[in-house]
Write a protein that holds these residues in place. Structure first.
Motif, PDB file in Angstrom:
ATOM      1  N   LYS A  81      -0.288  -9.845  -0.538  1.00 25.57           N
ATOM      2  CA  LYS A  81      -0.456  -9.433  -1.932  1.00 25.57           C
ATOM      3  C   LYS A  81      -1.933  -9.375  -2.310  1.00 25.57           C
ATOM      4  N   ILE A  82      -2.713 -10.376  -1.882  1.00 25.47           N
ATOM      5  CA  ILE A  82      -4.140 -10.421  -2.213  1.00 25.47           C
ATOM      6  C   ILE A  82      -4.878  -9.261  -1.545  1.00 25.47           C
ATOM      7  N   ALA A  83      -4.548  -8.968  -0.286  1.00 30.41           N
ATOM      8  CA  ALA A  83      -5.207  -7.866   0.415  1.00 30.41           C
ATOM      9  C   ALA A  83      -4.911  -6.525  -0.257  1.00 30.41           C
ATOM     10  N   ALA A  84      -3.658  -6.322  -0.677  1.00 31.64           N
ATOM     11  CA  ALA A  84      -3.317  -5.080  -1.375  1.00 31.64           C
ATOM     12  C   ALA A  84      -4.043  -4.983  -2.715  1.00 31.64           C
ATOM     13  N   ALA A  85      -4.166  -6.100  -3.427  1.00 35.92           N
ATOM     14  CA  ALA A  85      -4.900  -6.096  -4.696  1.00 35.92           C
ATOM     15  C   ALA A  85      -6.381  -5.809  -4.477  1.00 35.92           C
ATOM     16  N   LEU A 120       0.824  -1.210   0.000  1.00 37.43           N
ATOM     17  CA  LEU A 120       0.000   0.000   0.000  1.00 37.43           C
ATOM     18  C   LEU A 120       0.858   1.261   0.000  1.00 37.43           C
ATOM     19  N   ARG A 121       1.954   1.242   0.731  1.00 34.20           N
ATOM     20  CA  ARG A 121       2.850   2.401   0.717  1.00 34.20           C
ATOM     21  C   ARG A 121       3.445   2.617  -0.676  1.00 34.20           C
ATOM     22  N   PHE A 148      -1.181  -5.968 -13.301  1.00 32.65           N
ATOM     23  CA  PHE A 148      -0.259  -5.164 -12.487  1.00 32.65           C
ATOM     24  C   PHE A 148       0.278  -5.979 -11.308  1.00 32.65           C
ATOM     25  N   VAL A 149      -0.605  -6.714 -10.642  1.00 30.91           N
ATOM     26  CA  VAL A 149      -0.184  -7.528  -9.495  1.00 30.91           C
ATOM     27  C   VAL A 149       0.746  -8.649  -9.932  1.00 30.91           C
ATOM     28  N   LEU A 184     -11.229 -11.214  -7.698  1.00 28.63           N
ATOM     29  CA  LEU A 184     -10.353 -11.798  -6.677  1.00 28.63           C
ATOM     30  C   LEU A 184      -9.885 -13.192  -7.082  1.00 28.63           C
ATOM     31  N   CYS A 185     -10.763 -13.972  -7.690  1.00 22.25           N
ATOM     32  CA  CYS A 185     -10.358 -15.294  -8.178  1.00 22.25           C
ATOM     33  C   CYS A 185      -9.281 -15.181  -9.259  1.00 22.25           C
TER      34      CYS A 185
END
Length: 540
Positions: A116-120, A19-20, A85-86, A161-162
Motif C-alpha cells: 500500500k505504501i509503495a503504491a501511494a 497500480l493496476r 484516497f489511500v 510519506l509519514c
C-alpha cells in the motif's frame, strides 16, 4: 537464501494490484488532469495579480510567487488528497463484506502494508511530476534557486510519506463512521498548519540546517514510520496472531538506540534539550501504545502461548512483549516509567555538574510526570470500569475512546463551571483534579503550587488504578505459559487417564430381533372398476 532474496526484491503483489487499479480508475486519471489544469489557472492568476500589484513590473522577481503557489497546491494534494484516497481504500477493504483479500492471501501483514505504501509513493510521484514545469518556470522567473526547490520538494515528499503511514493505520483500525470523521477532521486541522510551517521553514531556513541535522531528521522519520507500519500490520493481523510483539520490540529497540544517542549528545554538547526531547517522545509513545493496549482483548490465544520459550525465566521477559491487554499495560507502564526515571537520574547527575539549564529541571520533570501519569490514569480507569461493569455489554475496542472522552471532558468542564478563560489564570479551574490541560498550563506558567498539586494527584491516581488492576495482571501472568506445561496451583492440570482394568469390559446386550410385520393384503377389485378400465380397441 537466493530464493528469499529474489522474493524480497520482487515487486510486491499488493503494489501490482493497486497500480493496476489506479491505471484503470477514472478517478485517478481525471484527478491528475484536473490538478494539472488547476495549477495552470492558479499560477496564471497569481502572476497577473502580482504584476498588477507591483510598482516596478520589470524589476519584480515573480519566481517566489510561482514557487509559493505551486508548493501550496502540491502540499495540499500530497498531505490531504492522496492520503485521504489511500485511507478510504484501506477502510473499504477492511469493511465486513470486503475482507476476502486479507483473509485469503498468503502474504504477511507487513507485506500488505508495504504494498500500500509503495503504491501511494508512486501516486505521489505521479502528481508531483505535474508540478515540475511550474517549478522550472519559478526558477526562470528568478527569486528562488534550485537547491531551495529541491530541498522543499524532498522534505514535502518525506512528510507526505509519514502522513500516509498514519492514515493507513487509521484505515486499518475498524471504527465507526462517526469516529472516523472526528479523527479525520482533527488530522486535517493538525496536518495543514504543521505541514505549511515545516515546508515554509525548510524553504526559508533550510540552508542553515547542517548535514547531520538533516540526517537525524530523516532517521527519526524512518523510525516513526517503522513503528506506525508495525501498528498498522498488527491492526490487520488475524485475531489469534502474536501481532503486538513486533510493535513492542521496535519501540524498545528505538528506546535504547535513541536513548544512548541523546545521552551522548547531551553530555558532549552540554545541552539538556536532547535528553528531554527523548524522554517526552517516548512518554508520548507509551501513552499511545497504552491506548491500543487497553482497547485489546484480555489474555493470549493458544497459538500465541505456543511461542513462549521453554527456558527457565523466559516468560518473565517475554510477557510484556506478547499480544494481550495485560501484557500491553505492563509494557507501556514500564516504558513510560523508565523514560521518566532515566531523565530524573540525569537531572540528579546534572544538578551537580555545570549544566546551563539546571534551574529548570523541576519544571521539566513536572511536565514529564503529568504527561505520563494523567493519560495512564484515564486509560487504566476506563479499562477498570469496563472490566467490572461493561464487559458483557461493550466491546473492549471502545475503552480507549471512553478514556479520551473522559480526559477531554475533565479538561474543558472546569473552565465551563468557573466561567474562566481557557488558558488563562483561573486558579480554581487549573486546580481541578484530572484537568490535564490546566496542569500543562500551570507548568508553562511556572506556577509551582498547582504544578505540585497535579503531580501528586496524577501520580497517586495512576498508582491506585494500577493496584486495582493488579489481580487481573497477576492472573494473566500466571496463565502466560506454554500449553504443555502446567505449574502446580496456577493452571489446573488435566485429569489423569484411568488405568485399564484386568477384566474385559462387558459388551452391552443387543436388543432382541423383531421381524418386520407383513403389509396387509390389497382389497379385491370390484366389477365397476373392471368396467371402467379402457379396452385395447379404445386405446388404439
Amino acid at each position: 537464501m537466493i530464493t528469499n532474496l529474489r522474493s524480497r526484491l520482487a515487486l510486491n503483489p499488493v503494489t501490482l494490484k493497486e497500480l493496476r487499479q489506479m491505471v484503470r480508475s477514472r478517478l485517478v486519471s481525471s484527478g491528475l488532469i484536473a490538478f494539472l489544469f488547476l495549477q495552470v489557472a492558479v499560477v496564471s492568476i497569481a502572476l497577473l495579480t502580482a504584476r498588477s500589484a507591483s510598482s516596478d513590473p520589470l524589476g519584480q522577481s515573480y519566481g517566489t510567487v510561482v514557487f509559493g503557489t505551486v508548493t501550496g497546491m502540491l502540499g495540499f494534494m500530497l498531505l490531504l488528497g492522496i492520503p485521504g484516497f489511500v485511507s478510504a481504500r484501506m477502510a473499504a477493504e477492511r469493511s465486513a463484506d470486503r475482507l476476502d483479500l486479507q483473509f485469503t492471501t498468503a502474504l504477511a501483514p507487513t507485506q500488505f502494508i508495504d504494498g500500500k505504501i509503495a503504491a501511494a509513493a508512486v501516486l505521489m510521484l505521479l502528481f508531483a511530476s505535474t508540478s515540475l514545469p511550474f517549478l522550472m518556470l519559478a526558477y526562470l522567473l528568478r527569486g528562488v534557486d534550485v537547491f531551495t526547490m529541491l530541498r522543499s520538494f524532498g522534505f514535502l515528499l518525506v512528510l507526505a510519506l509519514c502522513v500516509c503511514h498514519v492514515v493507513l493505520l487509521l484505515g486499518s483500525i475498524r471504527l465507526s463512521k462517526a469516529l472516523r470523521i472526528i479523527i479525520v477532521i482533527g488530522l486535517v486541522q493538525v496536518a495543514l498548519p504543521l505541514g505549511a510551517a515545516l515546508v515554509g521553514g525548510m524553504a526559508v531556513g533550510g540552508a542553515d540546517l547542517p548535514l547531520w541535522g538533516a540526517a537525524l531528521a530523516l532517521l527519526a522519520a524512518a523510525c516513526g514510520c517503522a513503528l506506525v507500519r508495525a501498528l498498522a500490520a498488527a491492526a490487520i493481523s488475524p485475531p489469534h496472531a502474536n501481532s503486538a510483539r513486533l510493535v513492542r520490540r521496535l519501540a524498545f529497540a528505538f528506546w535504547i538506540l535513541w536513548g544512548a544517542a541523546t545521552l551522548l549528545a547531551t553530555v558532549f554538547r552540554r545541552e539538556v534539550g536532547w535528553i528531554l526531547a527523548w524522554a517526552f517522545v517516548f512518554v508520548v509513545v507509551a501513552d499511545l501504545l497504552m491506548l491500543f493496549a487497553v482497547s485489546s482483548k484480555a489474555g493470549c490465544s493458544r497459538r500465541v502461548l505456543a511461542e513462549i520459550l521453554r527456558r527457565p525465566g523466559a516468560r518473565v521477559w517475554q510477557f510484556p512483549f506478547f499480544t494481550g491487554a495485560e501484557n500491553g499495560i505492563v509494557f507501556c507502564v514500564l516504558l513510560g516509567a523508565l523514560s521518566a526515571a532515566v531523565f530524573w537520574l540525569f537531572t540528579v547527575f546534572a544538578a551537580q555538574a555545570s549544566f546551563p539549564d539546571k534551574e529548570d529541571f523541576d519544571g521539566m520533570m513536572a511536565a514529564l510526570t503529568i504527561l505520563l501519569a494523567y493519560p495512564m490514569a484515564y486509560m487504566l480507569t476506563a479499562r477498570l470500569i469496563w472490566q467490572i461493569f461493561l464487559r458483557q455489554v461493550m466491546n473492549p475496542r471502545f475503552v480507549g475512546v471512553m478514556a479520551m472522552l473522559g480526559a477531554a471532558l475533565f479538561s474543558v468542564l472546569p473552565y465551563l463551571l468557573t466561567l474562566g478563560n481557557y488558558g488563562g489564570q483561573s486558579d480554581a479551574a487549573m486546580r481541578f483534579p484530572g484537568n490535564l490541560a490546566g496542569a500543562l498550563i500551570a507548568v508553562s506558567d511556572d506556577d509551582e503550587t498547582i504544578r505540585l498539586f497535579h503531580q501528586l494527584v496524577s501520580g497517586a491516581w495512576a498508582l491506585m488504578v494500577l493496584a486495582a488492576l493488579g489481580p487481573s495482571l497477576l492472573h494473566a501472568f500466571r496463565a502466560f505459559r506454554p500449553p504443555e506445561s502446567f505449574a502446580s496451583g496456577s493452571v489446573p492440570a488435566p485429569a489423569a487417564p484411568k488405568p485399564p482394568s484386568a477384566e474385559p469390559a462387558a459388551t452391552p446386550a443387543l436388543p432382541a430381533f423383531q421381524p418386520i410385520p407383513e403389509p396387509p393384503p390389497l382389497p379385491p377389485e370390484t366389477p365397476e372398476e373392471e368396467s371402467q378400465e379402457p379396452s385395447a380397441a379404445d386405446t388404439n
